[in-house]
Design an enzyme around this catalytic site. Sequence first.
Site, PDB file in Angstrom:
ATOM      1  N   ASP A 106      -3.406   7.688   2.786  1.00  0.00           N
ATOM      2  CA  ASP A 106      -2.860   6.353   2.604  1.00  0.00           C
ATOM      3  C   ASP A 106      -1.402   6.474   2.164  1.00  0.00           C
ATOM      4  OD1 ASP A 106      -3.011   3.589   2.630  1.00  0.00           O
ATOM      5  OD2 ASP A 106      -3.663   3.456   0.542  1.00  0.00           O
ATOM      6  N   TYR A 108       2.506   4.318   1.443  1.00  0.00           N
ATOM      7  CA  TYR A 108       3.035   3.363   0.452  1.00  0.00           C
ATOM      8  C   TYR A 108       4.361   2.901   1.032  1.00  0.00           C
ATOM      9  CZ  TYR A 108       4.003   2.272  -4.591  1.00  0.00           C
ATOM     10  OH  TYR A 108       4.259   1.687  -5.822  1.00  0.00           O
ATOM     11  N   HIS A 113       6.406  -4.107  -1.332  1.00  0.00           N
ATOM     12  CA  HIS A 113       5.230  -3.795  -2.158  1.00  0.00           C
ATOM     13  C   HIS A 113       5.587  -2.796  -3.262  1.00  0.00           C
ATOM     14  CE1 HIS A 113       1.138  -2.781  -3.316  1.00  0.00           C
ATOM     15  NE2 HIS A 113       1.348  -1.515  -3.002  1.00  0.00           N
ATOM     16  N   GLU A 180      -5.967  -4.446  -0.448  1.00  0.00           N
ATOM     17  CA  GLU A 180      -4.656  -4.095   0.079  1.00  0.00           C
ATOM     18  C   GLU A 180      -4.728  -4.296   1.586  1.00  0.00           C
ATOM     19  OE1 GLU A 180      -3.412  -0.196  -1.421  1.00  0.00           O
ATOM     20  OE2 GLU A 180      -2.817  -1.162  -3.305  1.00  0.00           O
ATOM     21  N   GLU A 182      -3.560  -3.647   5.061  1.00  0.00           N
ATOM     22  CA  GLU A 182      -2.814  -2.540   5.658  1.00  0.00           C
ATOM     23  C   GLU A 182      -3.141  -2.443   7.143  1.00  0.00           C
ATOM     24  OE1 GLU A 182      -3.312   1.156   3.562  1.00  0.00           O
ATOM     25  OE2 GLU A 182      -3.502   0.197   1.603  1.00  0.00           O
ATOM     26  N   ASP A 214      -7.845  -1.674   1.946  1.00  0.00           N
ATOM     27  CA  ASP A 214      -8.027  -0.617   0.951  1.00  0.00           C
ATOM     28  C   ASP A 214      -8.395  -1.261  -0.386  1.00  0.00           C
ATOM     29  OD1 ASP A 214      -7.951   1.871  -0.251  1.00  0.00           O
ATOM     30  OD2 ASP A 214      -5.795   1.755  -0.645  1.00  0.00           O
ATOM     31  N   GLN A 221      -7.884   2.372 -11.646  1.00  0.00           N
ATOM     32  CA  GLN A 221      -6.714   3.090 -11.144  1.00  0.00           C
ATOM     33  C   GLN A 221      -5.652   3.300 -12.233  1.00  0.00           C
ATOM     34  OE1 GLN A 221      -4.917   0.996  -7.826  1.00  0.00           O
ATOM     35  NE2 GLN A 221      -3.199   2.406  -7.657  1.00  0.00           N
ATOM     36  N   TYR A 225      -4.753   7.381 -13.022  1.00  0.00           N
ATOM     37  CA  TYR A 225      -3.891   7.890 -11.946  1.00  0.00           C
ATOM     38  C   TYR A 225      -2.769   8.823 -12.389  1.00  0.00           C
ATOM     39  CZ  TYR A 225       0.417   5.167 -12.473  1.00  0.00           C
ATOM     40  OH  TYR A 225       1.614   4.675 -12.915  1.00  0.00           O
ATOM     41  N   THR A 325      -0.145  -1.040   1.384  1.00  0.00           N
ATOM     42  CA  THR A 325      -0.077  -2.497   1.383  1.00  0.00           C
ATOM     43  C   THR A 325       1.141  -2.995   2.146  1.00  0.00           C
ATOM     44  OG1 THR A 325      -1.101  -2.526  -0.785  1.00  0.00           O
ATOM     45  CG2 THR A 325       0.030  -4.536  -0.099  1.00  0.00           C
TER      46      THR A 325
END
Lengths: 393, 393
Positions: A106, A108, A113, A180, A182, A214, A221, A225, A325
């Site tokens: 994934d 970004y 975003h 999200e 996408e 997603d 998270q 993370y 996203t």
Amino acid sequence: MTRLTVPDDSLFGLANLPYGVYSVAGQEPRVATRFGDHVVDLALLLDDPVFAGPTLNPFMAQGHERWVAVRERITEALGGDVPDEAVHDLGDVTLHLPFEVADYVDFYASEHHASNLGRLFRPDNPEPLLPNWKHLPVGYHGRSASIVVSGTDVVRPSGQRKGPADPAPVFGPSVRLDIEAELGFVVGIGNPMGEPIPVADADRHIFGAVLFNDWSARDIQAWEYVPLGPNLGKSFASTISPWVVPLLALDAARVPTPVQEPAVLPYLALDEPWGLDIDLEVEWNGDVVTRPPYAAMYWSPAQMLAHLTVNGAPTRTGDLFASGTISGPEKDQRGAFIELTWGGKEPVTVAGQERTFLEDGDEVVLRATAPGRAGARLGFGEARGRILPAVGG
Amino acid sequence: MTRLTVPDDSLFGLANLPYGVYSVAGQEPRVATRFGDHVVDLALLLDDPVFAGPTLNPFMAQGHERWVAVRERITEALGGDVPDEAVHDLGDVTLHLPFEVADYVDFYASEHHASNLGRLFRPDNPEPLLPNWKHLPVGYHGRSASIVVSGTDVVRPSGQRKGPADPAPVFGPSVRLDIEAELGFVVGIGNPMGEPIPVADADRHIFGAVLFNDWSARDIQAWEYVPLGPNLGKSFASTISPWVVPLLALDAARVPTPVQEPAVLPYLALDEPWGLDIDLEVEWNGDVVTRPPYAAMYWSPAQMLAHLTVNGAPTRTGDLFASGTISGPEKDQRGAFIELTWGGKEPVTVAGQERTFLEDGDEVVLRATAPGRAGARLGFGEARGRILPAVGG
């Protein structure tokens, strides 16, 4: 034999011809295309056994020239008489995950975003983007096994979370469950270890695109993370559309990417960097709450694939990489609810009720359209999912 | 027929019986066990077609009771006369990746390693561990396609890096190429989406363990990893040993994990949390430079698997989760060269030459042993890899 017709304004006319996997009661899944609201069995239509199995992978592995040739053969075959046994009504079939997912990454790739999340999470920092963001498409690997087809229910995940005021983490159902919106890109032909895919060749490796939701547990998270990235906050489920729209169908949707400044390193540079003019919409309990424009994405699909492999990492047939996203510059173009509600501080009204994050029973549907050849418009179908209560929750 | 014997002090006696995949010239790969320096074809030894294919996955998918029963049958069969055609000398066969890797996750389970990296990267912070570290096993997903078997050369990866003094990132071969000495755990039987694996049941899901070298380009990693974690700095290659040591063979190696304080949340708690007393060694160009003790690991394999699935994420036969770098409290127990050389500031001497990070042509071999039943000692074979120059570098 039948002559199939579809309305001129169908999102699934001859300009589209997406690939999916269907079954009818009592039979094994097989590959089909969608033509209007007909689902057409490709093994029967083309008399080609590569489509008689339950995934697109064997066909994708045949490579770009076959993808071109088969698309021409389908177009021809649908212009003539079609065997009755090849045709089903969309409402009569079950749609399945269209391909076996190999590795999943994934990205970004939306500047809007990433900037919005920077402002939300680092409000004291004058520069919302981190230093690497404009130099490389930031991405991370996710769980392939959790990718499900549209219509699959999503059980609210449980996990650890810890608010700034909590003395210790607590365990329980996520209270900040988000989406999200996408796009996902499916690799048809990968690269061997040690042989990166040049950015100019990426469009011969990418088979097609799917809608991608997603689902994200923001509280899980946020706690987990640092420093190695998202894990349990994402790995419980991601939903894709059942139809893979071929990249070949998206020629007319190619648009320049936004200007990239500072200039990217040569391995990411194209004379004419291309994005895709795909308009998404996100429906929450029946109300469209946001319309994210894929054309605004900073990093392109070709750049993402070139970056993924530049260190020699191999990709395979069935690899899936998603955009991250999709958010545009406007509030009603933000592709995640954490942005749309500004961290949960600005609720939105859906179906007459106030919402910040997802409640049990909520349903979210992603849809998208794009320009096709000769003025046609293409659809991606839906990525739909309903939230079920947490187990024991 | 042959009666096979092995020396009493063999690391591959009846107490071990690991699983691997071998081939001889001109024939397809098949499943075998290693007995002394014999490689014994299991389809022929046991007259069982589940072992006649090129991966362990079909056997692993049969579940824990079958793993127990087959282990007993192998022990019995090796005590009697063995068909000649089932037996090969280790030196006469090629060993392959023993299983098809589904999803791959790497953890960060050593307190000593995480603390050392904290001191190196955040020297001004009095607390080297991040706040979540003692509450959950931090981990991230990696690239399954990059996992290779011992003996596969590793091409030095190229990528973006940016030192603190550089005005912009540069592209080129990594100049801080490192290893991570780890153990990997293979999931034999996974869990369906939405049904977490309780920590007390994990040992019925874990099939076995392999050596794992998570080659790492520290310069690429340092520039890319904020905020979504490692990607290109790791995804170019990871090397595993060709033999999967069954968890059933490691009963005698179980030891209590270090005391976990603060107490972990209930889903991670066992009355008797078990780790594994496995001693690793890392050989660099022929010199053993460090001996990481797996027994010192803070988070256990059962806790890692319970955590991975607690949000409902599914796992599958062939999932691989690795421990993260194994480091003990002493300098000569550190499992990564960035720790061993303290960020490259304290070179080590190997084969008469000074080293900080890996040079082209360098070779690294991981080995490990563990206690087995009745006083035996078990081996894991090797995870060996040599660095080739970057492409075009």
